[in-house]
Design an enzyme around this catalytic site. Structure first.
Site, PDB file in Angstrom:
ATOM      1  CB  VAL A   1      -0.957  -0.020   1.215  1.00 23.94           C
ATOM      2  CG1 VAL A   1      -1.717   1.280   1.336  1.00 23.94           C
ATOM      3  CG2 VAL A   1      -1.931  -1.192   1.072  1.00 23.94           C
TER       4      VAL A   1
ATOM      5  CB  CYS B   1      -6.085  -8.453   2.788  1.00 29.26           C
ATOM      6  SG  CYS B   1      -4.625  -7.393   2.799  1.00 29.26           S
TER       7      CYS B   1
END
Ligand code: NAD
Ligand code: UGA
Length: 424
Positions: free
Chosen positions: A12, A256
């Site tokens: 990210v 995730c």
């Protein structure tokens, strides 16, 4: 041009950083991991992501991008600071916010007057407040802006977001972040922090639900002679359903989906609601691993004492990420049932601690030598184009369990393989 700080150079953080430099902003990225930092300072990407290394090089060449070891240095003088640190699964499924709190603590006293802190990490409801409390600054506003990128297309997804969510009660702060990100051309959803945080978990849960649904339908198809690929196509054309995320497989993994499911279930329970739908999603995912192991066992005849070749170790194709990979869990269960596992993955050069007990080879054919079954566990495209005549000649028993429905069954059966996919 704005000055931006990014804390955490993972998937990210790096995708965010190159997106911001692409928009012409000046970005300082902080990374505590010395190896990661050295790689970045060397002009290389520490993670496998299409286009990332080139964009890092471009950003550095344009003097818009630099890497530092301390978040304080990235935050000083920045107009916007993006928090992109990990939020792993903590006790009883809850998100572990210690990295986020640590980062907020570090930057709190050095942030410029009226700076805006943007939380990109996936965090449960209330985390914006936690960051605000740790930062302890009236002038600094915190905006929750969850990230929706997928590994393997992180740079593309970050440059072309499907939507931008901005969760904050301060309209002036939202307007500033909206102006910063507006050139990306994505629809913007402006809401309160709790809704922004919930959007992220709801999105990942929904995706996980689709996958478990597809895996359940695949199991049904096996019992009734239907073809799951056709069934999913047939339902996916309905825009209310959509074709994406209906590929059956060995179950969803990665850093995730599994952790975020745990976290939303824990938050729901704290809020007095038992999210039983997600219990079922998890149960199907767990059963799927066992279903694949049983398929392999049926073909290896017997599993006990035999060698199983595994193609694919990453949690999906186009990434080198091994975190929470179903392939590794399946290999572990095969070993538990006394099979030897020899694995090939295009991104894995040698056995590391997470691959303990798995013999890793760097050639797909070498993996199949003397094997009683071959399990395709990651959908790497290159597996389609291998010489299956050679594979058949190397194996002790020519059997393939294709846990990704990647290969074409008919030509393989013609070559004498026993072939079993999922739901077809
Ligand atoms: P990651 O583990 O790849 O990267 C996080 C990085 O932050 C690590 O390199 C770590 O060393 C660094 N870091 C931690 N604390 C730091 C500090 N105080 N100062 C400087 N560096 C620090 O994580 P990721 O996969 O990029 O995920 C980050 C967050 O974004 C998580 O909450 C995750 O759930 C979420 N997310 C991830 C993805 C994805 O596809 N990986 C997509 C959307 C959202
Ligand atoms: C997922 C989400 O797709 C992203 O939108 C989100 O931002 C990200 O999590 C996150 O929050 O970190 P990612 O972890 O990169 O992205 O992986 P996915 O592409 O979602 O795949 C997850 C797992 O589901 C993989 O094991 C994959 O093989 C499996 N999968 C996916 C299927 O089995 N079938 C499918 O149809 C799709």
């Amino acid at each position: 041009m704005s000055k931006c700080g990014v804390v955490g150079a993972g998937y990210v953080g790096l995708a965010t950083a190159v997106t911001l430099t692409h928009l012409g902003h000046e970005v300082t990225v902080a990374e505590v991991n010395p190896e990661r930092l050295a790689t970045l300072r060397d002009g290389r990407s520490p993670i496998l992501e299409a286009g990332l290394e080139e964009r890092i090089a471009q950003g550095v060449a344009d003097q818009l991008l630099r890497f530092v070891s301390d978040s304080r240095e990235a935050a000083t003088e920045a107009d916007f600071v993006f928090l992109c640190v990990q939020t792993p699964m903590g006790a009883s499924g809850r998100a572990d916010l210690s990295y986020l709190e640590q980062a907020a603590e570090e930057i709190g006293s050095v942030l410029a007057q009226d700076a805006i802190v943007i939380t990109k990490s996936t965090v449960p409801v209330g985390s914006s407040r936690v960051v605000e409390r740790v930062i302890r600054r009236e002038d600094v506003k915190v905006v929750s802006s969850p990230e929706f990128l997928q590994e393997g297309s992180a740079v593309h997804d970050s440059l072309h977001p499907t939507r931008i969510v901005l969760g904050c009660d301060d309209q002036a702060a939202v307007a500033k972040v909206a102006t910063l990100l507006e050139p990306l051309g994505a629809p913007m959803i402006v809401t309160n922090p709790a809704s922004a945080e919930t959007i992220k978990y709801a999105a990942n849960s929904f995706l996980a639900m689709k996958i478990s649904f597809a895996n359940s339908v695949a199991a049904v198809c096996e019992g009734i002679g239907a073809n799951v690929d056709d069934v999913m196509l047939g339902i996916g054309y309905d825009p209310r359903i959509g074709v994406a995320f209906l590929r059956p497989g060995p179950g969803f993994g990665g850093s995730c989906l599994p952790k975020d499911l745990g976290a939303i279930k824990a938050s729901s329970e704290d809020a007095g609601y038992k999210f039983e739908l997600l219990d079922a999603v998890e149960r199907v995912n767990e059963q799927q691993l066992e279903r694949i192991v049983n398929k392999i066992a049926r073909h290896a005849r017997p599993l006990n004492g035999s060698t199983v070749a595994v193609w694919g170790l990453t949690f999906k194709a186009r990434t080198a990420d091994l975190r929470d990979s179903p392939a590794i869990e399946i290999a572990r269960r095969l070993r538990e049932r006394n099979a030897r596992v020899v694995a090939y993955d295009p991104t894995v050069a040698q056995s590391g601690p997470e691959l303990e007990g798995i013999d890793v080879v760097t050639d797909p054919y070498a993996a199949t030598e003397g094997a009683s079954a071959l399990a395709v566990l990651t959908e790497w495209d290159e597996f389609r184009w291998l010489d299956f005549e050679k594979v058949a000649s190397l194996m002790k028993h020519a059997a393939i369990v294709d846990a990704r429905n990647l290969l074409d069954a008919a030509p393989l059966r013609k070559l004498g393989f026993e072939y079993e996919g999922l739901g077809r």
